[in-house]
Design an enzyme around this catalytic site. Structure first.
Site, short mmCIF file in Angstrom:
data_model
loop_
_atom_site.label_atom_id
_atom_site.label_comp_id
_atom_site.label_asym_id
_atom_site.label_seq_id
_atom_site.Cartn_x
_atom_site.Cartn_y
_atom_site.Cartn_z
N GLU A 96 -15.65 -8.14 7.14
CA GLU A 96 -16.20 -6.70 7.35
C GLU A 96 -17.84 -6.83 6.95
OE1 GLU A 96 -12.11 -6.29 7.31
OE2 GLU A 96 -13.39 -7.47 5.67
N HIS A 165 -4.19 0.92 2.38
CA HIS A 165 -4.31 1.44 3.70
C HIS A 165 -4.60 2.98 4.06
CE1 HIS A 165 -2.23 -2.37 4.25
NE2 HIS A 165 -2.64 -2.57 5.46
#
Length: 376
Positions: A96, A165
């Site tokens: 990321e 998540h």
């Protein structure tokens, strides 16, 4: 109110994981080529925005982990690579920090990259790049460079994804000068806001509520008092249009109390107002930064009461900033303390996901409390 009763746990806030939202009012400037209007869920609307922008502007790129050939975990980038080519829609390594850093460089060079972070929970390795580089680019260069990037990510709970998540990190970005933060609640707004974000010259964090991604509109959310007709606003133009950043939507007019909310909580707030039997004015913020404080101020001065609803934990959540702003601007108009309804101050509780979410019952309790002059 209908005869059906709602509880936070067993009714799942009335919003199942496979259910989509629809829209708010439509203040967007719609181009003449948007005569074709079709039903879309939020995934399809976001995908349409990307296709339209990439077809119009060769500087627009889309990339991320599994966001190229596969089309993304939630299929938001579906067929972008097949339509626009490998150099404009591609997969990245699982880094990321690296993919956001690449986007910042591309933006300084003159491109308009749209980066997908697979889940908002994965954005933290890129936080330094976003905060120290993207947000500061215009200022540290004296306006010589900008960072016209969009960092998209599914956020929030509702798909039983567990702690890694399901987080709602919006307040971590609203605190950073130089960033814009957008959270849509419906397909129509999602497409228009994403288009506006891509065309903006500053970095935009674009958070997409997973609970509102898929499926048809569920009719029990309809509120006969409100002009906000969700089934109509799930009708999305296939061409280009924008919903301006920094403009909230009054999705339900009322005179008793103002509810400030965004994303999935717009739907929960509408249901909570109906459940409480309160004439609430519901405002979908849509953009957290820049914030449409004028619409908020006008509403609270009219109603004299305010309840703020968000999914993230309460402590230091975005609701704290909203509460402070309302108090500063509307103190002499307030008839009761400002109420906040939020997630728990705990790590995300996988086993108690639906109890964690603010639901219609909790919103209704807060509304009744401020109506009697109490506080949460």
């Amino acid at each position: 109110m209908s005869e059906q009763t709602f509880t936070d746990a067993d009714q799942h806030d009335g919003i199942e994981p496979d259910m989509a939202s629809a829209g708010a009012d439509q203040p967007a400037s719609v181009a003449p080529d948007t005569a074709a209007v079709v039903p879309m869920n939020m995934i399809q609307a976001l995908n349409s925005a990307l296709h339209v922008q990439m077809a119009e502007d060769p500087d627009v790129l889309s990339f991320g982990e599994d966001a190229g050939y596969f089309g993304g975990v939630f299929r938001v980038t579906d067929q972008l690579q097949q339509t626009h080519g490998l150099t404009r829609s591609f997969d990245t390594p699982i880094s990321e920090c690296g993919l956001v850093a690449a986007a910042i460089g591309m933006g300084a060079y003159g491109l308009r990259p749209v980066v997908e972070i697979q889940f908002a929970d994965y954005i933290y390795p890129a936080y330094d790049q976003i905060v120290s580089e993207a947000a500061k680019m215009r200022y540290r260069s004296g306006g010589q460079f900008t960072s016209p990037i969009v960092v998209r990510s599914p956020y929030g709970g509702g798909i039983f994804g567990g702690q890694t998540h399901s987080q709602s990190p919006e307040s971590l970005f609203t605190h950073i000068a130089g960033l814009k933060v957008v959270i849509p609640s419906n397909p129509y707004d999602a497409k228009g806001l994403l288009t506006a974000a891509i065309e903006d010259d500053d970095p935009v964090i674009f958070l997409e509520p997973k609970r509102l991604y898929n499926g048809p509109f569920d009719g029990w959310h309809k509120n006969p008092v409100s002009p906000w007709k969700a089934q109509d606003l799930a009708q999305v133009p296939t061409g280009k249009y924008t919903v301006p950043l920094g403009k909230a939507s009054v999705v339900r007019e009322g005179s008793d109390v103002t509810i400030l909310c965004y994303g999935t909580m717009v739907w929960v707030s509408l249901a909570g107002a109906e459940h409480a039997g309160v004439d609430a004015e519901v405002i979908d913020l849509r953009t957290l930064v820049p914030l449409d404080i004028e619409t908020i101020e006008a509403s609270v001065k009219k109603t004299g009461r305010c309840v703020i609803v968000h999914e993230a934990p309460k402590t230091s959540g975005y609701g704290a900033e909203l509460s402070a702003l309302v108090q500063e601007r509307c103190f002499y108009h307030l008839e009761a303390p400002i109420g906040r309804v939020a997630g728990w101050d705990t790590p995300y509780p996988h086993a108690f996901e639906w109890e964690y979410f603010p639901g219609p019952e909790r919103v209704a309790t807060a509304l009744k409390s401020v109506m009697t002059g109490g506080s949460r």
